[in-house]
Scaffold this motif. Sequence first.
Motif, PDB file in Angstrom:
ATOM      1  N   LEU A   1       3.938  -1.314   7.827  1.00 56.18           N
ATOM      2  CA  LEU A   1       2.834  -0.713   8.242  1.00 56.18           C
ATOM      3  C   LEU A   1       2.419   0.422   7.553  1.00 56.18           C
ATOM      4  N   VAL A   2       3.314   1.062   6.448  1.00 56.37           N
ATOM      5  CA  VAL A   2       2.908   2.212   5.913  1.00 56.37           C
ATOM      6  C   VAL A   2       1.785   2.038   4.915  1.00 56.37           C
ATOM      7  N   HIS A   3       1.796   0.497   4.339  1.00 53.03           N
ATOM      8  CA  HIS A   3       0.934   0.302   3.375  1.00 53.03           C
ATOM      9  C   HIS A   3      -0.449   0.103   4.062  1.00 53.03           C
ATOM     10  N   ALA A   4      -0.846   0.259   5.349  1.00 54.75           N
ATOM     11  CA  ALA A   4      -2.062   0.295   5.829  1.00 54.75           C
ATOM     12  C   ALA A   4      -2.600   1.451   5.830  1.00 54.75           C
ATOM     13  N   THR A   5      -2.056   2.530   5.265  1.00 61.79           N
ATOM     14  CA  THR A   5      -2.465   3.858   5.359  1.00 61.79           C
ATOM     15  C   THR A   5      -3.165   4.112   4.000  1.00 61.79           C
ATOM     16  N   ALA A   6      -4.144   4.862   3.933  1.00 60.77           N
ATOM     17  CA  ALA A   6      -4.892   5.372   2.613  1.00 60.77           C
ATOM     18  C   ALA A   6      -3.828   6.130   1.858  1.00 60.77           C
ATOM     19  N   GLY A   7      -3.991   5.890   0.435  1.00 64.23           N
ATOM     20  CA  GLY A   7      -3.352   6.715  -0.440  1.00 64.23           C
ATOM     21  C   GLY A   7      -1.712   6.049  -0.565  1.00 64.23           C
ATOM     22  N   VAL A   8      -1.469   4.967  -0.026  1.00 61.55           N
ATOM     23  CA  VAL A   8      -0.213   4.499  -0.250  1.00 61.55           C
ATOM     24  C   VAL A   8      -0.092   3.112  -1.373  1.00 61.55           C
ATOM     25  N   THR A   9       0.602   3.220  -2.404  1.00 62.65           N
ATOM     26  CA  THR A   9       0.490   2.358  -3.478  1.00 62.65           C
ATOM     27  C   THR A   9       2.016   1.678  -3.617  1.00 62.65           C
ATOM     28  N   ALA A  10       2.068   0.728  -4.116  1.00 61.02           N
ATOM     29  CA  ALA A  10       3.620  -0.016  -4.453  1.00 61.02           C
ATOM     30  C   ALA A  10       3.348  -0.619  -5.633  1.00 61.02           C
TER      31      ALA A  10
END
Length: 839
Positions: A157-166
């Motif tokens: 779910l973290v990846h649905a947050t603005a500013g998160v990239t992998a």
Amino acid sequence: MNYRYRLEFFVLVAAALLPQACFGQAFTASLTGLVTDPTGGVVTGATMKLKNTATAEERQAKTGDEGRYTFSQLLPGVYELTGEAQGFRTFVQRNINLQASRSAALNVTFQLGDLTQRVEIAEAAVQLDTQTANQSLTLSRDMVLSLPTNARNPMSLVHATAGVTAPGVGITQATQDQNHDRFGVNGNRSTSTGVLLDGVSVTTGTGWNGLLYSPSVDAVQEVQVIRNSYDAQFGKSGGGVVSIVSKGGSAQFHGGVYEFLRNSTLDANTWTNNRTGQRKPIFQRSQFGGNLSGPISRSKRVVFFGNYEGLRQGSPATSIVNLPTPLQRQGDFSETRNPNGTLSVIYNPFSLRANPSGTGSIRDALPGNRIPASMIDPVGKAAVGLYPAPNNPGDPFTNARNYAATGKSTALTDRVDARIDWARSEKHTMYGRFSRAFRLDNRPPAGVWQSYGGTGPIHGNRRYHIAVGNTFIPNPTWVVNLLLGHGSWAEKQRSDTYGRDGTEIGLPASLVSQFDVKTIPQIYPSGYSNISHSRDLNNVSRVDNLQLNVTKEKGVHSFKFGFGWESDKGTGGGLYSADFNFSRGMTSGPTAATNSSTSGDGIASMLLGTGSGGSVQKPALGASNRVYYSLYFQDTWRIGKRLTLNPGVRYEIQKPATERYDRYSNFFYDVVNPLGAKVGMNLRGGLVFLDKNNRYSWNPNYRDFAPRLGLSYKLAEKLVLRAGYGIFFPTVLGGGDMTGFSATTSWVYSRGGDGITPQDLFRNPYPTGLILPIGNSQGLLTNVGQSAGSYQRDHPSGYVQNYSADFQFELSPSTVVQLGYTGHQARKLALSYSLNDNQ
């Protein structure tokens, strides 16, 4: 340098009942507010009572001269607030949802009347964040359960947050927990984000900072993603923090069972399978479990929660690889062609001679492009015999991708999460949680030939994590919180040929007996699928944590300070059999070269026994430890009714790694090397081994101060300006160099290292035996003529500067619009966590 600006505009439709982020602990929540009368005057001496509706924990506070009440270090959950004062009706606010790492601001207006009269409010409206500049998003339990996640891992779910990239792995589809923190927040590096479970760090400081444990979504109360935190309590990260709160018990019994089923019967076939004529692969996923919560003792206010989840998954695994053709397996390369249709001529590597017409050396082509039976290396032939037969023609001319098969890889998971909460008294509450993954195992499809890279195809993971929290309240203005944590993660990776060995392909038994692992060696013929996997990994990481957090309420100030300690231990590592590489170079021509794209062949080189590289590694199994200390001080200073300042500072000591048996070394440039006296030269530089008086892999840094400042100013009733700045020190990864206690023997496949003249053939690659570890007995002469890796002794601490400014405007009681600017700068970051002399 890593420099990033971002202008963002987004709308947050809040599901919580109280404001967005305010000052708070890494795991606990806080509630503050002003109590006023109908005219707006402050009410002093009012009695405010707060009750956790699940655990029955109760707190009590009185409003001070400024009419403010504050409850600090509360367990996240749903609360009920009651306010009483002479001459006013009793105030009751229900369904107050307090979230981790947040201090909600709930202002109360008392109505004139008698205490026997009550004013009750069933729900609280969303308000602006008027207490801090932190940028965060909290996903409630309902959202965690409702939002789609692969394999139901809350970290997705973290990846649905603005500013998160992998950028490295994307949104990982892995079932192993350690791969789910490989992302960056607000421009920071991957795996530099702190991950907390009930306030306790669950990332390992050894290796690449992998995630130690992630609970099932059914065992999660909330997930909070803090993109920028200016709270000095947060550290050991680039500024981003993910805080997961486990689900606690309740005063009433609740439970449920579930199963999530997916089956390939409802799936379409893939494009690649349709292209190669493969049938639809089998996919089976059954994720099931159950949970139960309730009271252990209602009278003593002890409640529990328990959850079990299992996963049984059969995943499609399609393998499309290049295999030697039946003709090539016999040494016949008369049909081996390049992509343009020309014949890839095979040259005899043993016919090497000086070029009579120019520079370099030349070779003779093999008659008919066939290797005579008398020239075939017996080990090379046996190794080629390990390949299965191709099952389709492959591409025109090259026969590439002449093997395609689909099978079912399996993943098995069993994990439990259990928690007990005890509201012992108004002055003492505690909780304990135990989480364990009995297995997180992955196995490749049986009967399907696959190529493997750096990790073995068989994976096994065992892990557990324990956390205990104690909260003491000596009086209404002091709160003391103590957190303890311990976790362990054992990772295994194993070859599919484990239990077999090199004698199966004819390598000398005297040589094979010196390998540390019983597997068929890993063989890489250029242009073809590799054979086997040489490494057997058995790595254990252990993390211990201790935190002390203290809050003191004094007038318009909320002071917070504390101490943190962490120990990250890593033991074990990888053991190896052997690696052998074969390129087109040894069979290229007519002018001999180390490699070629138009002549020669990797399988032909292997059949002739002429390699292009390889080694036998005998690494030391280290036992490292890294210790981390921190001190912090934070003030929430409420200046009037509009302005709040959050000044703070954090001090960190990230100790470099030590090794239990003091086997680390460093390379010193200025030391006089004794080899110089033997050759009559002034030679400098050599390995200096550490000892009990100098154990750290580099010099510790004691100057890491991290100031933080947040500001929140209420411009109007529904408009607030927030700004913040902070310095952060990400985790410094890396262990130490163990040269001398490890050894690598390189395959001398060519004479003098020229890459074109065959020397030791595949049938007997190490005629003089292997180099064995010698420890530190040779001192400065260790590895002379070979390589050595080491960190420089003066190892600066990389740091990150984060800053932001934004406006929040409340459109409605459930909608906040935020327009913001975020900046990120990084300095002195290490190149990577691998050994590098000039970081």
